[in-house]
Design a protein around this motif. Sequence first.
Motif, PDB file in Angstrom:
ATOM      1  N   ASN A  83       0.842  -1.197   0.000  1.00  0.00           N
ATOM      2  CA  ASN A  83       0.000   0.000   0.000  1.00  0.00           C
ATOM      3  C   ASN A  83       0.882   1.254   0.000  1.00  0.00           C
ATOM      4  O   ASN A  83       0.831   2.080   0.906  1.00  0.00           O
ATOM      5  CB  ASN A  83      -0.928  -0.004   1.214  1.00  0.00           C
ATOM      6  CG  ASN A  83      -1.936  -1.125   1.140  1.00  0.00           C
ATOM      7  OD1 ASN A  83      -2.554  -1.344   0.109  1.00  0.00           O
ATOM      8  ND2 ASN A  83      -2.087  -1.862   2.231  1.00  0.00           N
ATOM      9  N   ARG A  84       1.667   1.377  -1.032  1.00  0.00           N
ATOM     10  CA  ARG A  84       2.629   2.473  -1.109  1.00  0.00           C
ATOM     11  C   ARG A  84       2.195   3.469  -2.185  1.00  0.00           C
ATOM     12  O   ARG A  84       1.515   3.127  -3.146  1.00  0.00           O
ATOM     13  CB  ARG A  84       4.021   1.933  -1.456  1.00  0.00           C
ATOM     14  CG  ARG A  84       4.099   1.429  -2.880  1.00  0.00           C
ATOM     15  CD  ARG A  84       5.306   0.558  -3.151  1.00  0.00           C
ATOM     16  NE  ARG A  84       5.248   0.057  -4.532  1.00  0.00           N
ATOM     17  CZ  ARG A  84       4.459  -0.923  -4.948  1.00  0.00           C
ATOM     18  NH1 ARG A  84       3.666  -1.545  -4.091  1.00  0.00           N
ATOM     19  NH2 ARG A  84       4.453  -1.301  -6.212  1.00  0.00           N
ATOM     20  N   THR A  85       2.633   4.694  -2.014  1.00  0.00           N
ATOM     21  CA  THR A  85       2.598   5.686  -3.086  1.00  0.00           C
ATOM     22  C   THR A  85       4.038   6.152  -3.292  1.00  0.00           C
ATOM     23  O   THR A  85       4.820   6.217  -2.343  1.00  0.00           O
ATOM     24  CB  THR A  85       1.703   6.881  -2.731  1.00  0.00           C
ATOM     25  OG1 THR A  85       2.180   7.496  -1.527  1.00  0.00           O
ATOM     26  CG2 THR A  85       0.265   6.438  -2.539  1.00  0.00           C
ATOM     27  N   VAL A  86       4.369   6.479  -4.532  1.00  0.00           N
ATOM     28  CA  VAL A  86       5.734   6.845  -4.871  1.00  0.00           C
ATOM     29  C   VAL A  86       5.748   8.227  -5.506  1.00  0.00           C
ATOM     30  O   VAL A  86       4.964   8.507  -6.416  1.00  0.00           O
ATOM     31  CB  VAL A  86       6.377   5.812  -5.823  1.00  0.00           C
ATOM     32  CG1 VAL A  86       7.816   6.204  -6.147  1.00  0.00           C
ATOM     33  CG2 VAL A  86       6.334   4.420  -5.208  1.00  0.00           C
ATOM     34  N   GLU A  87       6.612   9.100  -4.999  1.00  0.00           N
ATOM     35  CA  GLU A  87       6.815  10.424  -5.559  1.00  0.00           C
ATOM     36  C   GLU A  87       8.289  10.562  -5.936  1.00  0.00           C
ATOM     37  O   GLU A  87       9.143   9.841  -5.419  1.00  0.00           O
ATOM     38  CB  GLU A  87       6.435  11.503  -4.533  1.00  0.00           C
ATOM     39  CG  GLU A  87       5.016  11.359  -3.985  1.00  0.00           C
ATOM     40  CD  GLU A  87       4.749  12.312  -2.828  1.00  0.00           C
ATOM     41  OE1 GLU A  87       5.550  13.251  -2.643  1.00  0.00           O
ATOM     42  OE2 GLU A  87       3.765  12.103  -2.113  1.00  0.00           O
TER      43      GLU A  87
END
Length: 227
Positions: A203-207
């Motif tokens: 459950n990751r978001t990547v920027e």
Amino acid sequence: QALAHPQGKRAPVFFLHGSPAMYGYLAQALGPDRPLAFRFSHFVKGPLHLSYTIEGFADEALAALRQLRPTGPYNLAGYSLGATIAVEMAARLTAQGETVEHLFLLDPAYQTPPPASAPEPLARRVRRAFGAVLSGARAAAIRQTVRAEAGTDRKWLAYVPRAYKLILSRYRPPVWDGDATIVLSRDGAARPGMDWLEHALPNRTVETMSTGHLALQHDRQALAEWT
């Protein structure tokens, strides 16, 4: 370890690894109501032995965290190798029934083996097996390289990343299914071998940022954007 805003009422941020400048900028950006506990990387202070483990780093960090605040909720963050340690801490705290509100990983810089439950290509398994067999020889080579360097500071700066890589070669991260934000520098976005994050953090978001990895330690604007 440094502590900023100990009287703040919001859930603390426990940050692993980075520079004194990074600590100062983050403390200012987070504001007086958010306690910030900051553990500096071994580039800043030691000791660091080749026999150390990621699990051992997490043990020490969790003891410090519990001393700061015995119960959650918590926010964990890590820069470079500290990102891997933060994942280990988040999994342990969750297993103990604590709440980890969020996990922030700032440019994980080192390749980490995938979790034990993840599929692992044969070539990687072979490399990891040989790495375990040859870890003693690798440790000796690290020591020899450091002895060849001139000057105490150069010795330490040469030693730390080699030691980190050897320590990581013996580690398999857990899977943590909480909310995680990964911020990659321009170096990190182009770095191979970071697929362990996909398996460890579903459950990751990547920027991404345009700043380089080392510049994150002293780039006030980049850190302000991240916080």
